[in-house]
Write a protein that holds these residues in place. Structure first.
Motif, PDB file in Angstrom:
ATOM      1  N   VAL A 126       0.852  -1.188   0.000  1.00 20.29           N
ATOM      2  CA  VAL A 126       0.000   0.000   0.000  1.00 20.29           C
ATOM      3  C   VAL A 126       0.884   1.232   0.000  1.00 20.29           C
ATOM      4  O   VAL A 126       1.810   1.330   0.817  1.00 20.29           O
ATOM      5  CB  VAL A 126      -0.922   0.048   1.247  1.00 20.29           C
ATOM      6  N   GLU A 127       0.631   2.149  -0.900  1.00 23.30           N
ATOM      7  CA  GLU A 127       1.379   3.410  -0.859  1.00 23.30           C
ATOM      8  C   GLU A 127       0.825   4.273   0.261  1.00 23.30           C
ATOM      9  O   GLU A 127      -0.389   4.251   0.539  1.00 23.30           O
ATOM     10  CB  GLU A 127       1.251   4.142  -2.197  1.00 23.30           C
ATOM     11  N   PHE A 128       1.703   5.027   0.910  1.00 24.04           N
ATOM     12  CA  PHE A 128       1.244   5.960   1.948  1.00 24.04           C
ATOM     13  C   PHE A 128       0.240   6.916   1.316  1.00 24.04           C
ATOM     14  O   PHE A 128       0.497   7.495   0.260  1.00 24.04           O
ATOM     15  CB  PHE A 128       2.416   6.746   2.537  1.00 24.04           C
ATOM     16  N   GLU A 129      -0.879   7.088   1.974  1.00 21.55           N
ATOM     17  CA  GLU A 129      -1.974   7.840   1.363  1.00 21.55           C
ATOM     18  C   GLU A 129      -1.915   9.321   1.740  1.00 21.55           C
ATOM     19  O   GLU A 129      -1.483   9.685   2.830  1.00 21.55           O
ATOM     20  CB  GLU A 129      -3.311   7.227   1.795  1.00 21.55           C
ATOM     21  N   ASN A 130      -2.400  10.124   0.796  1.00 23.16           N
ATOM     22  CA  ASN A 130      -2.478  11.589   0.988  1.00 23.16           C
ATOM     23  C   ASN A 130      -1.129  12.162   1.402  1.00 23.16           C
ATOM     24  O   ASN A 130      -1.016  12.878   2.402  1.00 23.16           O
ATOM     25  CB  ASN A 130      -3.562  11.953   2.020  1.00 23.16           C
ATOM     26  N   GLN A 131      -0.124  11.867   0.627  1.00 25.30           N
ATOM     27  CA  GLN A 131       1.235  12.331   0.941  1.00 25.30           C
ATOM     28  C   GLN A 131       1.347  13.839   0.698  1.00 25.30           C
ATOM     29  O   GLN A 131       0.877  14.356  -0.315  1.00 25.30           O
ATOM     30  CB  GLN A 131       2.259  11.607   0.070  1.00 25.30           C
ATOM     31  N   THR A 132       1.993  14.503   1.652  1.00 24.51           N
ATOM     32  CA  THR A 132       2.303  15.925   1.506  1.00 24.51           C
ATOM     33  C   THR A 132       3.802  16.080   1.699  1.00 24.51           C
ATOM     34  O   THR A 132       4.356  15.597   2.682  1.00 24.51           O
ATOM     35  CB  THR A 132       1.562  16.767   2.563  1.00 24.51           C
ATOM     36  N   PHE A 161       1.684  11.812   5.857  1.00 29.80           N
ATOM     37  CA  PHE A 161       0.668  10.952   5.223  1.00 29.80           C
ATOM     38  C   PHE A 161      -0.333  10.529   6.288  1.00 29.80           C
ATOM     39  O   PHE A 161      -0.140  10.771   7.486  1.00 29.80           O
ATOM     40  CB  PHE A 161       1.328   9.724   4.580  1.00 29.80           C
ATOM     41  N   ASP A 162      -1.395   9.870   5.816  1.00 21.06           N
ATOM     42  CA  ASP A 162      -2.399   9.369   6.750  1.00 21.06           C
ATOM     43  C   ASP A 162      -1.746   8.374   7.699  1.00 21.06           C
ATOM     44  O   ASP A 162      -0.922   7.550   7.303  1.00 21.06           O
ATOM     45  CB  ASP A 162      -3.544   8.684   5.994  1.00 21.06           C
ATOM     46  N   VAL A 171      -0.603   5.388   9.860  1.00 21.90           N
ATOM     47  CA  VAL A 171      -0.578   3.944   9.592  1.00 21.90           C
ATOM     48  C   VAL A 171       0.068   3.248  10.773  1.00 21.90           C
ATOM     49  O   VAL A 171       1.125   3.683  11.249  1.00 21.90           O
ATOM     50  CB  VAL A 171       0.248   3.626   8.329  1.00 21.90           C
ATOM     51  N   THR A 196       3.136   8.999  10.974  1.00 19.85           N
ATOM     52  CA  THR A 196       2.563   9.908   9.986  1.00 19.85           C
ATOM     53  C   THR A 196       3.633  10.672   9.211  1.00 19.85           C
ATOM     54  O   THR A 196       3.295  11.455   8.331  1.00 19.85           O
ATOM     55  CB  THR A 196       1.643  10.952  10.662  1.00 19.85           C
ATOM     56  N   GLY A 229       5.805   3.157   0.255  1.00 25.39           N
ATOM     57  CA  GLY A 229       4.680   2.556   0.962  1.00 25.39           C
ATOM     58  C   GLY A 229       5.138   1.491   1.936  1.00 25.39           C
ATOM     59  O   GLY A 229       6.299   1.467   2.346  1.00 25.39           O
TER      60      GLY A 229
END
Lengths: 360, 221
Positions: free
Chosen positions: A3-9, A48-49, A51, A107, A126
Motif C-alpha cells: 500500500v502506498e502511503f496515502e495523501n502524501q504531503t 501521510f495518513d 498507519v 505519519t 509505501g
C-alpha cells in the motif's frame, strides 16, 4: 500486499529545498524529485495518513541519487525517530527496505541532507506484508502492467442521454459484437461501456450523457478471467494454468536488519490475446512482443520483478473459434518471512582486573 | 624410473570416450525424450497434472474422447523428433520431446464427429484455450450445429441458446505438455533417464566402435 502511503504531503523546511513530481525518471510515471541547493541540514518532511506500521513487515520504496563526488554520509532518512544514513550510490533505482514490525502509528518520514547540494528521486513509497493472497497480487500486477492499443476509434452519430441502452456509431469497422468501448466527451468525462451487438446495443445503460461527435475508442482490456467480465472482443486475458510447489530460501537485507524469506513455488500464468479479427490479433501480438515479449518488469507488492517468457503458441480459426496467441510465464509471488535477523548494534564488555588475573 | 600399470585403466578410458561420443551423437537427449514421452502419457492419462475438466459440450465438439477428463487419443500421438529424418533444421544434438506431427488428421469417430483437424492443431487448441462466439453468423452456425447433433435433443437450433450476456463458449488453456515437462524435471524422472543411459553405456549396451569386448573388460577388472 503493498500500500502506498496515502495523501502524501511533501513539505520543505526551507526555500533551498524543492520537491516536484517527475515522470521522466520514474518507475510508475509518478516519482518525486527533491533538490537541495546550498541546503545543508535542511529537510523534506513527508506526511501521510496515519498507519500502524507494526501490522506490516517492511517500509518499501525506490531511491535514486544523482552522482556526487563526496565521501561520507550524504543524507539521512528518519522514521520513528531512527536515522538511517546513506552514502554515495550509483545513479539508478535502489530498492530500500526498512523493517517496520516494531514501529507504531506513524505519519511522517523526514529526509535530511548532510551536504549543500543534493538531488534525490523517490518512488513507490509505501509499506507491505506477505499474505496468502500472494498469487492474487501476481495476477493483479500483471493486469496493471499489460496495456495494449487496439488502434480503432470512431465517433457517436447521435446523442446518448443518461440511461441510454444503445448508442449510434459512425463506423463499425473492426468493432465486434462484444467490444468494450470508451466514450469521451472531450471535456473530462469518460465512460466504459460494453456492446452486446455491433449495432450499438449496450450491456448496461450509460451513466453519463454524450453528444453526437464524441469520441468512441475500442479498448483491448486486460482482464483476469476469474474476477472480471471475460466477454469483450478483443481481450487480453490473464489466466492461471499451473501452481508449482517448492522452497527456496533467501536472505533479504533491510536498512535495520535482515530476514530469512522463503519462496513457495511459482505461478504459471497464461496471457492470451483473442479477437474476432486475425489482422488485429497479429497487430496486438506484435505490440505485446515489442513491449513485454521475452522479458518485462512489473511492480509486484512494491518491488520491481522481472518476468520471463517460457513459451508462446498461436492458434488460428480452426473450429469457429477466434484466432488467439497465448504467452506462458512462470512468476514467483513474494516470499514469506521465516524469521528476522536483528543486527547487534552495540556490544559492551565489562573487564575486571583481579590481582594477578584479568577476567572478562 | 619404474612405470606404473593401473589395471582396468584402458577399459575405463574407452568407456568414458564412448560416453562422450554417444552424448555428442544426441543419444542421451533421445533417451531423455523417449522417457518424457512415456512419462507425459502416463501422467496426463492418470489425471495427476490437475488439468481443467473438459465440459461435455466442448468434448463433444472436438470428437468423442474417452474419458473426458484427459486428452483422449491425443496422448498416443505424442512423438519424439530428431534431426536426421524429420527435422533437418534442428541442430545436431537437439531432440524434440513432446512433438505432434503436423500432417496427420484426427479420424472421425462416429456420425457426430465433424472435426477435420490435424493432430498438432488439436494439441494447440488444448494449450491455448479458445473462445467460440455464440452471436453473429459464426454463433448461429455453432448453435445450429449443437442443436442438430447434441445427444438428448431432438433437433433445431431453437433448442440451444446462449444465456443472456454470454457471447462466447469459453474453453480455458490446458497446456498439458508444459505441465508434464515441469513435473518430469521436478520428479527426478529426467535425472533417472540420464543415469539409466549412462549405466547402459558402461554396461556395454552401447559399445563404441573398436572398443574392447565385454569378455576382455571383465578379465581386466
Amino acid at each position: 500486499m503493498f500500500v502506498e502511503f496515502e495523501n502524501q504531503t511533501w513539505t520543505p523546511s526551507d526555500a533551498s529545498v524543492v520537491a516536484s513530481v517527475n515522470s521522466d525518471f520514474s518507475i510508475d510515471n509518478n516519482s518525486r524529485k527533491i533538490v537541495w541547493t546550498e541546503g545543508i541540514n535542511q529537510t523534506m518532511t513527508i506526511t501521510f495518513d496515519s498507519v500502524l506500521l507494526s501490522d506490516y513487515e517492511e517500509i518499501s520504496f525506490y531511491l535514486s541519487q544523482s552522482s556526487v563526488i563526496t565521501p561520507g554520509d550524504l543524507y539521512t532518512i528518519t522514521v520513528d525517530g531512527e536515522d538511517y544514513s546513506f552514502t554515495n550510490m550509483v545513479h539508478k533505482w535502489n530498492h530500500i527496505l526498512i523493517d517496520c514490525s516494531g514501529i507504531g502509528a506513524t505519519t511522517t518520514i523526514v529526509i535530511t541532507s548532510l551536504i549543500d547540494d543534493l538531488t534525490l528521486f523517490i518512488d513507490v513509497l509505501g509499506y507491505r506484508r506477505t499474505s496468502h493472497n500472494a498469487d492474487i497480487d501476481v495476477l493483479q500486477a500483471v493486469k496493471n502492467t499489460i496495456s495494449l492499443s487496439y488502434g480503432v476509434s470512431t465517433t457517436l452519430s447521435a446523442n446518448a442521454a443518461v440511461g441510454a441502452t444503445s448508442i449510434s456509431l459512425n463506423s463499425t469497422a473492426y468493432i465486434n459484437n462484444s467490444s468494450a468501448l470508451e466514450l469521451d466527451d472531450g471535456a473530462g468525462t469518460t465512460e466504459i461501456v460494453y456492446l452486446t451487438n455491433k449495432q450499438g446495443a449496450l450491456q448496461s445503460a450509460t451513466v453519463n450523457a454524450f453528444s453526437s461527435g464524441d469520441t468512441v475508442t475500442v479498448l483491448c482490456p486486460t482482464v483476469m478471467d476469474d474476477y472480471d467480465n471475460i466477454e469483450p472482443d478483443p481481450i487480453c486475458g490473464v489466466t492461471v494454468y499451473d501452481m508449482q510447489t517448492g522452497t527456496d530460501v533467501i536472505t533479504e537485507h533491510f536498512e535495520n536488519g535482515a530476514a530469512k524469506k522463503v519462496y513457495t513455488g511459482s505461478l504459471g500464468v497464461c496471457i492470451y490475446i483473442d479477437c474476432s479479427s486475425k489482422k488485429k490479433v497479429l497487430q496486438l501480438s506484435r505490440e505485446f512482443q515489442f513491449k513485454y515479449g521475452d522479458c518485462f518488469r512489473m511492480l509486484l507488492d512494491g518491488e520491481q520483478v522481472s518476468v520471463w517468457l517460457e513459451e508462446s503458441r498461436f492458434v488460428d480459426d480452426l473450429i469457429g473459434n477466434n484466432p488467439r496467441i497465448a504467452y506462458y510465464y512462470e512468476i514467483e509471488p513474494q516470499p514469506y518471512t521465516v524469521h528476522k535477523i536483528v543486527p547487534i548494534t552495540s556490544l559492551s564488555l565489562e573487564v575486571e582486573t583481579v590481582h594477578g588475573e584479568t577476567i572478562l | 624410473m619404474t612405470s606404473i600399470y593401473i589395471k582396468g585403466l584402458e577399459a575405463v578410458r574407452a568407456d568414458i570416450t564412448n560416453l562422450v561420443i554417444k552424448v555428442g551423437e544426441s543419444g542421451l537427449n533421445r533417451a531423455r525424450a523417449n522417457a518424457f514421452q512415456k512419462y507425459a502419457e502416463k501422467e496426463i492419462a492418470g489425471g495427476t497434472l490437475a488439468l481443467r475438466t473438459i465440459s461435455a459440450a466442448t468434448a463433444f465438439m472436438r470428437g468423442d474422447h474417452e474419458p473426458i477428463n484427459d486428452t483422449g487419443e491425443l496422448l498416443k500421438h505424442i512423438k519424439v523428433r530428431g534431426r536426421k529424418r524429420k527435422a533437418p533444421a534442428l541442430k545436431k544434438n537437439v531432440i524434440e520431446a513432446g512433438y505432434f506431427t503436423n500432417s496427420k488428421k484426427y479420424p472421425k469417430r462416429d456420425e457426430y464427429s465433424t472435426t477435420n483437424l490435424k493432430i498438432n492443431q488439436i494439441a494447440t487448441l488444448h494449450h491455448t484455450g479458445y473462445r467460440i462466439p455464440t452471436t453473429g453468423e459464426k454463433g448461429r452456425k455453432v448453435l445450429a450445429y449443437l442443436g442438430k447433433h447434441l445427444k438428448g435433443f431432438n433437433s433445431g437450433e431453437s433448442r440451444v441458446k446462449a444465456s443472456s450476456g454470454r457471447q462466447f463458449i469459453q474453453v480455458k488453456p490446458r497446456p498439458f505438455l508444459y505441465k508434464a515437462a515441469q513435473r518430469f524435471a521436478e520428479s527426478g524422472a529426467d535425472t533417472k533417464a540420464i543415469n539409466q543411459y549412462v549405466d547402459d553405456i558402461f554396461s556395454k549396451k552401447y559399445p563404441a566402435k573398436g572398443s574392447i569386448s565385454s569378455a576382455d573388460y571383465e578379465e581386466n577388472m
